[in-house]
Structures are given as C-alpha cells and as structure tokens.
Design an enzyme around this catalytic site. Sequence first.
Site, PDB file in Angstrom:
ATOM      1  N   LYS A 133       0.833  -1.214   0.000  1.00  0.00           N
ATOM      2  CA  LYS A 133       0.000   0.000   0.000  1.00  0.00           C
ATOM      3  C   LYS A 133       0.861   1.254   0.000  1.00  0.00           C
ATOM      4  CE  LYS A 133      -1.481   1.509   4.105  1.00  0.00           C
ATOM      5  NZ  LYS A 133      -1.235   2.876   4.556  1.00  0.00           N
ATOM      6  N   ASN A 134       1.896   1.267   0.842  1.00  0.00           N
ATOM      7  CA  ASN A 134       2.660   2.506   1.023  1.00  0.00           C
ATOM      8  C   ASN A 134       3.632   2.792  -0.122  1.00  0.00           C
ATOM      9  OD1 ASN A 134       1.224   3.020   3.287  1.00  0.00           O
ATOM     10  ND2 ASN A 134       2.811   2.350   4.731  1.00  0.00           N
ATOM     11  N   ARG A 181      -4.273  10.994   4.556  1.00  0.00           N
ATOM     12  CA  ARG A 181      -3.189  11.976   4.499  1.00  0.00           C
ATOM     13  C   ARG A 181      -2.329  11.797   3.254  1.00  0.00           C
ATOM     14  NH1 ARG A 181      -1.650  13.868   9.154  1.00  0.00           N
ATOM     15  NH2 ARG A 181       0.453  14.177   8.406  1.00  0.00           N
ATOM     16  N   CYS A 186      -3.907  13.128  13.397  1.00  0.00           N
ATOM     17  CA  CYS A 186      -4.250  11.763  13.015  1.00  0.00           C
ATOM     18  C   CYS A 186      -4.243  10.943  14.301  1.00  0.00           C
ATOM     19  CB  CYS A 186      -3.202  11.320  11.997  1.00  0.00           C
ATOM     20  SG  CYS A 186      -2.797   9.616  11.906  1.00  0.00           S
ATOM     21  N   ARG A 191       1.762  14.396  13.402  1.00  0.00           N
ATOM     22  CA  ARG A 191       2.177  14.195  12.017  1.00  0.00           C
ATOM     23  C   ARG A 191       2.250  15.490  11.195  1.00  0.00           C
ATOM     24  NH1 ARG A 191      -0.484   8.810   9.688  1.00  0.00           N
ATOM     25  NH2 ARG A 191       1.395   8.801   8.434  1.00  0.00           N
ATOM     26  N   ASP A 235       5.121   0.315  12.011  1.00  0.00           N
ATOM     27  CA  ASP A 235       3.878  -0.289  11.519  1.00  0.00           C
ATOM     28  C   ASP A 235       3.695  -1.740  11.971  1.00  0.00           C
ATOM     29  OD1 ASP A 235       3.313   2.085  10.293  1.00  0.00           O
ATOM     30  OD2 ASP A 235       3.831   1.433   8.266  1.00  0.00           O
ATOM     31  N   ILE A 246       8.720   6.799  16.929  1.00  0.00           N
ATOM     32  CA  ILE A 246       8.387   7.582  15.728  1.00  0.00           C
ATOM     33  C   ILE A 246       7.092   8.382  15.876  1.00  0.00           C
ATOM     34  CG2 ILE A 246       7.890   7.425  13.239  1.00  0.00           C
ATOM     35  CD1 ILE A 246      10.006   5.233  13.098  1.00  0.00           C
ATOM     36  N   ARG A 268      -8.444  -0.185   5.225  1.00  0.00           N
ATOM     37  CA  ARG A 268      -7.587   0.805   4.564  1.00  0.00           C
ATOM     38  C   ARG A 268      -6.305   0.180   4.053  1.00  0.00           C
ATOM     39  NH1 ARG A 268      -6.886   6.409   7.557  1.00  0.00           N
ATOM     40  NH2 ARG A 268      -5.669   6.598   5.662  1.00  0.00           N
TER      41      ARG A 268
HETATM   42  C1  EPZ Z   1       4.740   6.572   6.303  1.00  0.00           C
HETATM   43  O1  EPZ Z   1       4.077   7.690   6.872  1.00  0.00           O
HETATM   44  C2  EPZ Z   1       3.716   5.468   6.251  1.00  0.00           C
HETATM   45  N1  EPZ Z   1       2.565   5.917   5.483  1.00  0.00           N
HETATM   46  C3  EPZ Z   1       3.288   5.082   7.667  1.00  0.00           C
HETATM   47  O2  EPZ Z   1       2.426   3.963   7.586  1.00  0.00           O
HETATM   48  C4  EPZ Z   1       4.515   4.701   8.498  1.00  0.00           C
HETATM   49  O3  EPZ Z   1       4.127   4.462   9.815  1.00  0.00           O
HETATM   50  C5  EPZ Z   1       5.549   5.827   8.447  1.00  0.00           C
HETATM   51  O4  EPZ Z   1       5.864   6.158   7.071  1.00  0.00           O
HETATM   52  C6  EPZ Z   1       6.848   5.476   9.155  1.00  0.00           C
HETATM   53  O5  EPZ Z   1       7.418   4.355   8.573  1.00  0.00           O
HETATM   54  C7  EPZ Z   1       2.603   5.902   4.158  1.00  0.00           C
HETATM   55  O6  EPZ Z   1       3.592   5.516   3.549  1.00  0.00           O
HETATM   56  C8  EPZ Z   1       1.370   6.318   3.421  1.00  0.00           C
HETATM   57  P1  EPZ Z   1       7.129   9.790   8.139  1.00  0.00           P
HETATM   58  P2  EPZ Z   1       4.733   9.118   6.802  1.00  0.00           P
HETATM   59  O7  EPZ Z   1       7.032  11.084   7.407  1.00  0.00           O
HETATM   60  O8  EPZ Z   1       5.460   9.252   5.527  1.00  0.00           O
HETATM   61  C9  EPZ Z   1       7.688  13.127  11.476  1.00  0.00           C
HETATM   62  C10 EPZ Z   1       0.491   2.715   7.973  1.00  0.00           C
HETATM   63  O9  EPZ Z   1      -0.008   2.203   8.996  1.00  0.00           O
HETATM   64  N2  EPZ Z   1       7.518  14.106  10.392  1.00  0.00           N
HETATM   65  O10 EPZ Z   1       8.235   8.867   7.795  1.00  0.00           O
HETATM   66  O11 EPZ Z   1       3.681  10.114   7.118  1.00  0.00           O
HETATM   67  C11 EPZ Z   1       6.429  12.315  11.715  1.00  0.00           C
HETATM   68  O12 EPZ Z   1       5.504  13.000  12.528  1.00  0.00           O
HETATM   69  C12 EPZ Z   1       1.066   4.117   7.999  1.00  0.00           C
HETATM   70  O13 EPZ Z   1       0.535   2.140   6.867  1.00  0.00           O
HETATM   71  C13 EPZ Z   1       7.784  15.437  10.657  1.00  0.00           C
HETATM   72  O14 EPZ Z   1       8.158  15.828  11.779  1.00  0.00           O
HETATM   73  O15 EPZ Z   1       5.737   9.030   8.017  1.00  0.00           O
HETATM   74  C14 EPZ Z   1       7.011  11.080  12.352  1.00  0.00           C
HETATM   75  O16 EPZ Z   1       7.270  11.331  13.710  1.00  0.00           O
HETATM   76  C15 EPZ Z   1       0.818   4.834   9.271  1.00  0.00           C
HETATM   77  N3  EPZ Z   1       7.593  16.355   9.662  1.00  0.00           N
HETATM   78  C16 EPZ Z   1       8.335  10.885  11.626  1.00  0.00           C
HETATM   79  O17 EPZ Z   1       8.637  12.176  11.067  1.00  0.00           O
HETATM   80  C17 EPZ Z   1       7.187  15.985   8.408  1.00  0.00           C
HETATM   81  O18 EPZ Z   1       7.045  16.860   7.543  1.00  0.00           O
HETATM   82  C18 EPZ Z   1       8.306   9.857  10.497  1.00  0.00           C
HETATM   83  O19 EPZ Z   1       7.157  10.082   9.696  1.00  0.00           O
HETATM   84  C19 EPZ Z   1       6.956  14.625   8.144  1.00  0.00           C
HETATM   85  C20 EPZ Z   1       7.129  13.699   9.156  1.00  0.00           C
END
Ligand code: EPZ
Length: 420
Positions: free
Chosen positions: A22-23, A92, A116, A121, A307, A329, A399
């Site tokens: 999915k991701n 998102r 969320c 996030r 995840d 995270i 989802r």
């Molecule tokens: C991706 O989310 C995945 N979603 C998530 O899977 C997964 O948990 C996550 O990566 C971590 O591996 C998709 O790919 C659609 P990040 P993403 O940006 O990209 C912070 C699932 O269950 N951050 O790597 O949104 C953030 O808050 C989902 O399938 C900032 O501070 O995650 C987090 O603490 C849930 N500023 C950390 O970085 C930003 O601009 C990592 O988030 C962006 C992120």
Amino acid sequence: MDKLVIYGGKRLKGIVEINGAKNAALPIMAGTLLVEGEFIIHNIPLVRDVFTMSEVLETLGAKVKIEDHTAIIDTRGAVGYEAPYELVKKMRASYYVLGPLVSRLGRARVSLPGGCAIGARPVDLHIKGLRELSVKVNLIHGYIEAEAERVIGNEIFLEGVKGPSVGATINTMMAAVRCSGKTIIDGAAMEPEVVDVANFLRTMGAEINGAGTRRIEITGVKKLNPVEYTIIPDRIEAGTYAVSGVITNGDIVLRNVIPEHLDAVLKKLEETGAVIERRGREIRVKGQGRIRSTDIRVSPYPGFPTDMQAQFMALLCIADGVSVITETIFENRFMHVPELMRMGADLTIDGQNVVVRGKPSLSGAPVMASDLRASAALVIAGLVATGKTEVSRVYHIDRGYEKVEEKLKRLGAEIWRVRE
Ligand code: EPZ
C-alpha cells in the site's frame, strides 16, 4: 459500520498470498501525474486507501481503472491542481500529489492533512523540501499552495526531529525529477517503499541514485515517459500474517514476499522462539509453543518498523516473561493498549514505553479499532483469545489489508465479517 467476529484458539496453517505494498502503491499512483499518458501499474492492493487515491487522481482529471490488481491510469487531461480537504482528511497520503503537480504544472493546492489517531504528524519537512527546490509555498486557509516557475536543484538536509521522513523524501524526490541541475537529499528515508518509488521514477526516465541510502542524488531530466510497473510486496501485511502464524502456534507460508524487507521483523520473531525459513520469494513461519518475551525498539528502516509495533504487542501479551516496547516515531501510537487490556493483557504505558507482562492467555471481548495497525493487533489478539472477540470500526483495517477475514479463514481461523 462493519465488525469482525473472531473465535480464538485455531492454529493457522497453509499458504497466504501477500498483496502489493500500500505505502508504495499510493505515491506511485500519485507519481503518474508527472507526465501525460497511460500507465499500467501491477500488483495494486485492493484496499480502501488505494481507492481514495484513485478518487484524488480522478478529481484532478485522470482516468483510473482497476481490474484484478492492475491499475490503468490515464493522465492525459489531468490538468487539475487541487487536492481538496474532503479527500485529504480521509487519507493523508493524498499529499503525494504535491511533488508531481509542482513538477509538471508548476503549481499545486493541497489541503493540510491535520492530526491523526497516531500523532500530530506535521508536514514541515514536505514543505521544506519544496522550498529548498525554489518552490514558493504558502499556507493559507488550511491549504498548502505551491508555485514554481522552475524547480531548481539544491542540496537538502531533510531529516526532522523524529528522524527521516518517508513521505517528505518521496514528495521531494518526485518534485525534483525535472529540476534544473542536481538535487541531493541528505537524511533521506531508506524504506523499501522509497526505493520502489525511485525505481518507478527511473523506469519513467528519471536519473536517481542512492535510493535506499541516507543520500539520494537526482539529476533533473527534460523528459519522462508513462510506463508499466509492478509494485513490491507489502512487508507490513506479510509481517502481520507472520505474527498471526506465531501467536496461534501455527505453520504458515507467506507467498510473494521479499524476505530481506522483513529482516528486523523476522529476527524478532525468531527471538520469540518461532522458526523461520526463507526460500526465494516465500517465508515459512512456524510457532514453537510458548512465546518468549523480547524487547522491541521501533526505528526507521532497516530498524524494527513502527507499523509492526501494535501487532508485536499483541504477540508479547501472551509471552513467557516481561517485554518492553519502545515507540520512537509516533507519539500517540498506543491506542491499542487499553483495548488489549480489555482482553486481559497486562500492560503499563510509561511515556514512549509499554511494559508488557506476558500472561498464559487472553480472553475475547468487544474491542474497538482506532487505526490501521491497531486494528490488526486486535484481530491478532482475537485469534488466540478464549471465546469471542468482536472488533468494531474495521474500516480502519480495510484501509490497508485486502480481504483480511477471507485470508485468515483460508488459514483456518474462525472469523467473519458482520455488515451493519
Ligand atoms: C509513512 O508515513 C507510512 N505511510 C506510515 O504507515 C509509516 O508508519 C511511516 O511512514 C513510518 O514508517 C505511508 O507511507 C502512506 P514519516 P509518513 O514522514 O510518511 C515526522 C500505515 O499504517 N515528520 O516517515 O507520514 C512524523 O511525525 C502508515 O501504513 C515530521 O516531523 O511518516 C514522524 O514522527 C501509518 N515532519 C516521523 O517524522 C514531516 O514533515 C516519520 O514520519 C513529516 C514527518
């Protein structure tokens, strides 16, 4: 709202086919907006988020047809540049259109996603990535408005306070493929999904090196082409079934997987006493009686994935001993804890840690899903709990898991969906 009803206690046995990731599918679908033409994307998982991404693309003028795990996406005539709040609040990952739209049209208007269930996030790193590529970005009336006459290559350090960002790395990479000059993303996320998007872009003609490391180099190209591409298998879906096999003391084969993407998860399963055999694109997972406790600290790839945290917590609830799970995270990714406690689990939250005191068994109860992986954890707990477990709000699980109850039923679980 649908719910899943489970009678626990059945050993899972047999083969389970793993769907596409999915991701990776979500950003790749968004990436088709980079150029006009017809794309054929194979191994698309038939999950709700994919259908939401189809809606986003259609809102922008693309035509999407999904048949038997293949999406045909026609982006000729996709001239829209706005992803509205109604869609972004549903998912998102709709923000993945930002990079491609800026690259192709020089403008994008995408709703800010807001909070969320698993944490605040923020999207500051996505915005930082764009700004460093000379894109003008304004936040106004709840929207990200981005505009650029030219995307100009730059050296960007993209790591945030919580470490690298999968989403920001991918969005910046997609925005940069046509930049003038060269872009370097330092502090990039190394997840297999980032690599898959990079491979997709390279198939289109992009020049990208270093995906899968902390430093990605992108040399802007003038021309990109629509392509046919196959998405990688979903390592998190695979990991979820692996845990289901172990918790039920079962013996299952995961088919269509890339075992190395699951290294950390499989090593941890071995620590709990499971026997794992890797053979080509398959993994055999065998439970070996009582589960041993182990500590888990979540970290970006190649570390243990956030995840999979909830699913492992369900497993360790019935381990022989005490385990500590540390989530680094997302600040609010313990919504499954009170629900697992309703099933008899002995859990204590202490900041970013959960102390799990293993018990010989869990007892079935009505529980409520709060997000995708939390729902998976509750289903896993239900597979081993005594009596009946009812997991409500299963739209969360839909989802990201295709036909979860059918796959589990085929493995011998007593589970069905009640439609309401
Ligand atoms: C991706 O989310 C995945 N979603 C998530 O899977 C997964 O948990 C996550 O990566 C971590 O591996 C998709 O790919 C659609 P990040 P993403 O940006 O990209 C912070 C699932 O269950 N951050 O790597 O949104 C953030 O808050 C989902 O399938 C900032 O501070 O995650 C987090 O603490 C849930 N500023 C950390 O970085 C930003 O601009 C990592 O988030 C962006 C992120």
